[in-house]
Design an enzyme around this catalytic site. Structure first.
Site, PDB file in Angstrom:
ATOM      1  N   GLN A 265      53.618  38.170  34.525  1.00 37.66           N
ATOM      2  CA  GLN A 265      52.461  38.992  34.857  1.00 37.66           C
ATOM      3  C   GLN A 265      52.263  39.086  36.361  1.00 37.66           C
ATOM      4  O   GLN A 265      52.525  38.138  37.102  1.00 37.66           O
ATOM      5  CB  GLN A 265      51.205  38.400  34.214  1.00 37.66           C
ATOM      6  CG  GLN A 265      51.092  38.715  32.746  1.00 37.66           C
ATOM      7  CD  GLN A 265      49.731  38.339  32.174  1.00 37.66           C
ATOM      8  OE1 GLN A 265      49.644  37.472  31.319  1.00 37.66           O
ATOM      9  NE2 GLN A 265      48.686  38.993  32.632  1.00 37.66           N
TER      10      GLN A 265
ATOM     11  N   SER B 240      57.125  32.324  33.300  1.00 32.38           N
ATOM     12  CA  SER B 240      55.989  32.386  32.377  1.00 32.38           C
ATOM     13  C   SER B 240      56.265  33.399  31.267  1.00 32.38           C
ATOM     14  O   SER B 240      57.175  33.199  30.454  1.00 32.38           O
ATOM     15  CB  SER B 240      54.711  32.707  33.152  1.00 32.38           C
ATOM     16  OG  SER B 240      53.565  32.605  32.326  1.00 32.38           O
ATOM     17  N   LEU B 241      55.537  34.495  31.208  1.00 30.03           N
ATOM     18  CA  LEU B 241      55.796  35.546  30.219  1.00 30.03           C
ATOM     19  C   LEU B 241      57.267  35.933  30.203  1.00 30.03           C
ATOM     20  O   LEU B 241      57.844  36.224  29.152  1.00 30.03           O
ATOM     21  CB  LEU B 241      54.943  36.776  30.536  1.00 30.03           C
ATOM     22  CG  LEU B 241      55.361  38.086  29.858  1.00 30.03           C
ATOM     23  CD1 LEU B 241      55.066  38.026  28.379  1.00 30.03           C
ATOM     24  CD2 LEU B 241      54.698  39.270  30.527  1.00 30.03           C
TER      25      LEU B 241
ATOM     26  N   ARG C  65      49.573  36.453  22.373  1.00 28.65           N
ATOM     27  CA  ARG C  65      49.462  35.461  23.461  1.00 28.65           C
ATOM     28  C   ARG C  65      48.400  35.899  24.467  1.00 28.65           C
ATOM     29  O   ARG C  65      47.563  35.104  24.893  1.00 28.65           O
ATOM     30  CB  ARG C  65      50.830  35.310  24.138  1.00 28.65           C
ATOM     31  CG  ARG C  65      50.918  34.292  25.276  1.00 28.65           C
ATOM     32  CD  ARG C  65      52.354  34.291  25.796  1.00 28.65           C
ATOM     33  NE  ARG C  65      52.613  33.289  26.813  1.00 28.65           N
ATOM     34  CZ  ARG C  65      52.596  33.499  28.117  1.00 28.65           C
ATOM     35  NH1 ARG C  65      52.308  34.724  28.586  1.00 28.65           N
ATOM     36  NH2 ARG C  65      52.872  32.538  28.983  1.00 28.65           N
TER      37      ARG C  65
ATOM     38  N   HIS D  44      48.216  28.386  32.375  1.00 27.53           N
ATOM     39  CA  HIS D  44      49.046  27.186  32.538  1.00 27.53           C
ATOM     40  C   HIS D  44      48.265  25.919  32.899  1.00 27.53           C
ATOM     41  O   HIS D  44      48.830  25.014  33.497  1.00 27.53           O
ATOM     42  CB  HIS D  44      50.163  27.447  33.557  1.00 27.53           C
ATOM     43  CG  HIS D  44      51.077  28.558  33.154  1.00 27.53           C
ATOM     44  ND1 HIS D  44      51.923  28.471  32.076  1.00 27.53           N
ATOM     45  CD2 HIS D  44      51.229  29.814  33.650  1.00 27.53           C
ATOM     46  CE1 HIS D  44      52.576  29.609  31.933  1.00 27.53           C
ATOM     47  NE2 HIS D  44      52.160  30.443  32.871  1.00 27.53           N
TER      48      HIS D  44
ATOM     49  N   GLN E  28      54.333  25.578  27.240  1.00 31.79           N
ATOM     50  CA  GLN E  28      54.319  26.409  28.449  1.00 31.79           C
ATOM     51  C   GLN E  28      52.928  26.938  28.767  1.00 31.79           C
ATOM     52  O   GLN E  28      52.555  27.075  29.933  1.00 31.79           O
ATOM     53  CB  GLN E  28      55.286  27.584  28.258  1.00 31.79           C
ATOM     54  CG  GLN E  28      55.469  28.479  29.463  1.00 31.79           C
ATOM     55  CD  GLN E  28      55.654  29.939  29.082  1.00 31.79           C
ATOM     56  OE1 GLN E  28      54.778  30.560  28.518  1.00 31.79           O
ATOM     57  NE2 GLN E  28      56.831  30.475  29.401  1.00 31.79           N
TER      58      GLN E  28
END
Length: 308
Positions: free
Chosen positions: A11, A91-92, A116, A202, A251
């Site tokens: 993102q 991440s994503l 998510r 996170h 994660q």
């Protein structure tokens, strides 16, 4: 040919109008977005071209970036690019990497990342959380400042994105984040920049979202990867589907160890990275982590042609 890794952005890499030049040139881009729109039940391509407000809503941002990355991956394979030695995602972007490595079906991944985004937003109401980018301070001092702020406020705050040496993102409750940001500046940080995000990713505030994702993952087929994918949580590349699922759960509330990920790829004798997806955030980070590695963002007609 140099040993490659393909890395996938998260993102923040989205921009209005992204991939429009590629779509005009290559039908695989429009076809992939058409498939995604059918799965999601709305016109994803129209949103990324015309509606910035919707594009920046996290439950839409995540499928949009996943689809853009997967579309570029499919274009690379059409151009007969051989698969890389490794993949990784920020991440994503780890979901994008897992789709491209054959672990998750694209349609399943779309539904997962849409959920998510929804779960992340539900976990922390708007205005409760915050994230800051801390620039120009050693990692250990950022971590220590977060611990001090957490002790002072009894709220959640942690270093969550180790993006490159001298660039760490912190996240947590808004008040604790402000205290930690000020402590970092007192410790010598050049800047502590508040980020325009709707959820503090996170950190422990995301554990409710992780619990919900874990339930969804139980019913989704995962395969062993056809390319090793270095994960965010422990900078490992498991081939066991159960371990891969568990890493995706953890994660959500664990730091993104991107500096270590790029260092690990270099240790694995990777010489060149291709950033497969919108933007060039990871390309910039790579230059700050290890100047010996080349990194090229692949998301325009010119960048595709440079590989042919």
């Amino acid at each position: 040919m140099s040993k490659q890794a393909w890395v996938f952005p998260g993102q923040g890499s989205q921009t209005l109008g992204m991939l429009n030049d590629l779509a005009a040139e290559y039908t695989v881009i429009q076809n992939t977005f058409g498939h995604a729109s059918d799965v999601l039940g709305y016109d994803l391509w129209d949103i990324i071209q015309n509606n910035e407000e919707k594009l920046n809503q996290t439950h839409i941002t995540q499928p949009a970036i996943l689809t853009a990355s997967y579309a570029i991956y499919k274009l690379l394979m059409e151009k007969q690019q051989s698969l890389p030695a490794f993949m990784a995602g920020h991440s994503l972007g780890e979901y994008s990497a897992l789709v491209c490595a054959g672990v998750i079906d694209f349609a399943d991944a779309l539904k997962l990342v849409e959920a998510r985004g929804q779960f992340m937003q539900q976990a922390v109401p708007a205005g409760v959380g915050a994230m800051y980018a801390i620039i120009g301070l050693d990692d250990d001092k950022v971590v220590a400042s977060c611990k001090q702020a957490q002790n002072e406020t009894s709220e959640v705050i942690a270093a969550v994105n180790f993006n490159s040496p001298g660039q760490v993102v912190i996240a947590g409750n808004k008040g604790a984040a402000e205290v930690a940001a000020n402590l970092c500046k007192e410790q010598g940080a050049k800047r502590a920049l508040p980020l325009a995000v709707s959820v503090p990713s996170h950190c422990d505030l995301m554990k409710p979202a992780a619990d919900k994702i874990a339930i969804l993952l139980k019913d989704i087929q995962f395969n062993a990867p056809n390319v090793p994918v270095v994960n965010n949580v422990d900078v490992a590349y498991p081939d066991d589907p159960i371990a891969i699922k568990q890493a995706l759960v953890e994660q959500l509330y664990s730091p993104v160890r991107w500096t270590e990920t790029v260092t690990k790829l270099a240790e694995l004798e990777v010489e060149a990275l291709l950033e497969v997806g919108p933007g060039k955030v990871l390309t910039g980070l790579t230059k700050r982590i290890d100047k010996r590695l080349s990194c090229t963002a692949i998301n325009t007609v010119d960048s595709i042609n440079s590989l042919i």
